[in-house]
Design an enzyme around this catalytic site. Structure first.
Site, PDB file in Angstrom:
ATOM      1  N   LYS A   3    -160.497 -13.491 102.455  1.00  0.00           N
ATOM      2  CA  LYS A   3    -161.882 -13.458 102.688  1.00  0.00           C
ATOM      3  C   LYS A   3    -162.547 -13.216 101.220  1.00  0.00           C
ATOM      4  CE  LYS A   3    -162.206 -12.019 107.250  1.00  0.00           C
ATOM      5  NZ  LYS A   3    -162.882 -11.238 108.507  1.00  0.00           N
ATOM      6  N   TYR A  43    -165.570 -19.571 113.473  1.00  0.00           N
ATOM      7  CA  TYR A  43    -165.900 -18.342 114.292  1.00  0.00           C
ATOM      8  C   TYR A  43    -166.454 -18.624 115.538  1.00  0.00           C
ATOM      9  CZ  TYR A  43    -163.832 -15.385 110.653  1.00  0.00           C
ATOM     10  OH  TYR A  43    -162.936 -14.440 109.885  1.00  0.00           O
ATOM     11  N   PHE A  51    -172.312  -9.639 116.118  1.00  0.00           N
ATOM     12  CA  PHE A  51    -171.990  -9.557 114.651  1.00  0.00           C
ATOM     13  C   PHE A  51    -171.943 -10.987 114.178  1.00  0.00           C
ATOM     14  CE2 PHE A  51    -167.933  -8.839 116.809  1.00  0.00           C
ATOM     15  CZ  PHE A  51    -167.150  -9.859 116.372  1.00  0.00           C
ATOM     16  N   ARG A  79    -150.208  -9.404 111.955  1.00  0.00           N
ATOM     17  CA  ARG A  79    -151.238  -8.519 112.436  1.00  0.00           C
ATOM     18  C   ARG A  79    -151.050  -6.969 111.915  1.00  0.00           C
ATOM     19  NH1 ARG A  79    -155.243 -11.318 114.665  1.00  0.00           N
ATOM     20  NH2 ARG A  79    -156.121  -9.543 116.080  1.00  0.00           N
ATOM     21  N   THR A  85    -158.820  -4.298 112.194  1.00  0.00           N
ATOM     22  CA  THR A  85    -160.208  -5.178 111.860  1.00  0.00           C
ATOM     23  C   THR A  85    -161.038  -4.226 111.093  1.00  0.00           C
ATOM     24  OG1 THR A  85    -159.962  -6.549 113.855  1.00  0.00           O
ATOM     25  CG2 THR A  85    -162.166  -6.588 112.728  1.00  0.00           C
ATOM     26  N   ARG A  96    -155.465  -4.280 104.879  1.00  0.00           N
ATOM     27  CA  ARG A  96    -156.920  -3.798 105.213  1.00  0.00           C
ATOM     28  C   ARG A  96    -157.285  -2.389 104.832  1.00  0.00           C
ATOM     29  NH1 ARG A  96    -157.790  -7.073 110.636  1.00  0.00           N
ATOM     30  NH2 ARG A  96    -158.604  -8.872 109.914  1.00  0.00           N
ATOM     31  N   GLU A 120    -156.460 -23.145 113.726  1.00  0.00           N
ATOM     32  CA  GLU A 120    -157.126 -22.822 112.327  1.00  0.00           C
ATOM     33  C   GLU A 120    -156.593 -23.324 111.142  1.00  0.00           C
ATOM     34  OE1 GLU A 120    -158.741 -18.608 114.259  1.00  0.00           O
ATOM     35  OE2 GLU A 120    -157.089 -18.432 112.827  1.00  0.00           O
TER      36      GLU A 120
HETATM   37  P1  CMP Z   1    -161.475 -11.424 111.727  1.00  0.00           P
HETATM   38  O1  CMP Z   1    -160.098 -11.115 111.991  1.00  0.00           O
HETATM   39  O2  CMP Z   1    -161.945 -12.441 110.525  1.00  0.00           O
HETATM   40  O3  CMP Z   1    -162.029 -11.991 113.160  1.00  0.00           O
HETATM   41  C1  CMP Z   1    -163.693 -11.960 113.458  1.00  0.00           C
HETATM   42  C2  CMP Z   1    -164.421 -10.901 112.356  1.00  0.00           C
HETATM   43  O4  CMP Z   1    -165.610 -10.653 112.715  1.00  0.00           O
HETATM   44  C3  CMP Z   1    -163.474  -9.715 111.942  1.00  0.00           C
HETATM   45  O5  CMP Z   1    -162.602  -9.986 111.274  1.00  0.00           O
HETATM   46  C4  CMP Z   1    -164.418  -8.938 111.144  1.00  0.00           C
HETATM   47  O6  CMP Z   1    -164.827  -9.150 109.780  1.00  0.00           O
HETATM   48  C5  CMP Z   1    -165.902  -9.212 111.893  1.00  0.00           C
HETATM   49  N1  CMP Z   1    -166.732  -8.578 112.610  1.00  0.00           N
HETATM   50  C6  CMP Z   1    -167.914  -7.885 112.489  1.00  0.00           C
HETATM   51  N2  CMP Z   1    -167.999  -6.746 113.356  1.00  0.00           N
HETATM   52  C7  CMP Z   1    -167.183  -6.930 114.348  1.00  0.00           C
HETATM   53  C8  CMP Z   1    -166.771  -6.355 115.395  1.00  0.00           C
HETATM   54  N3  CMP Z   1    -167.567  -5.141 115.953  1.00  0.00           N
HETATM   55  N4  CMP Z   1    -165.571  -6.232 116.172  1.00  0.00           N
HETATM   56  C9  CMP Z   1    -164.853  -7.444 115.595  1.00  0.00           C
HETATM   57  N5  CMP Z   1    -165.017  -8.196 114.475  1.00  0.00           N
HETATM   58  C10 CMP Z   1    -165.920  -7.610 113.828  1.00  0.00           C
END
Ligand code: CMP
Length: 131
Positions: A3, A43, A51, A79, A85, A96, A120
């Site tokens: 990212k 997305y 979000f 993962r 996340t 992360r 993807e």
């Molecule tokens: P990613 O794995 O890229 O998938 C969706 C993205 O949304 C996640 O990582 C986060 O960067 C972003 N995001 C922001 N807020 C939330 C949330 N509350 N729950 C999950 N993803 C979130």
């Protein structure tokens, strides 16, 4: 996909090294940018989430590095390697935990199923349309 925060902070090399050392083979990789339209499309599954707008703005704010990776049990192992996340909940030693700055600027995205990995992958790499 690395990212914008990871790319801007020059962490692409360190993160890619962790990915390779964990046994993943890089099949395709490039540095590119997403328009907000394309970020919104990528997305789209999160369209109804609160979000979504911030996520789309963030993901189109700087360069990203999408990759296609290959490994046995790749989705699950990746993962585990990237961690939760929310970086505050990511296990120590995960990508992360080491590199993410916030829940949006969380350094890296990983596909959540083989089916989504194919979708993807072909989003970024036309040669993998029939992946
Ligand atoms: P990613 O794995 O890229 O998938 C969706 C993205 O949304 C996640 O990582 C986060 O960067 C972003 N995001 C922001 N807020 C939330 C949330 N509350 N729950 C999950 N993803 C979130």
């Amino acid at each position: 996909m690395l990212k914008p925060d990871a790319v801007l902070a020059n962490n692409a090399g360190a993160i890619t090294k962790m990915i390779e050392e964990a046994g993943f083979r890089i099949v395709a990789m490039k540095k590119t940018n997403l328009s907000s339209e394309l970020a919104g499309k990528f997305y789209e599954v999160h369209k109804e989430r609160g979000f979504y707008g911030e996520l789309v703005t963030y993901m189109s704010s700087g360069s990203i590095i999408p990759m296609i990776l290959e490994k046995e049990n790749a989705v699950e192992d990746f993962r585990k390697l990237i961690g939760a996340t929310d970086p505050k909940k990511a296990e120590a030693g995960t990508i992360r935990a080491l590199f993410a700055k916030s829940i949006d600027a969380n350094a890296i995205h990983g596909s959540d199923s083989d089916e989504n990995a194919a979708i993807e992958g072909s989003f970024f790499f036309s040669q993998f349309e029939r992946f």
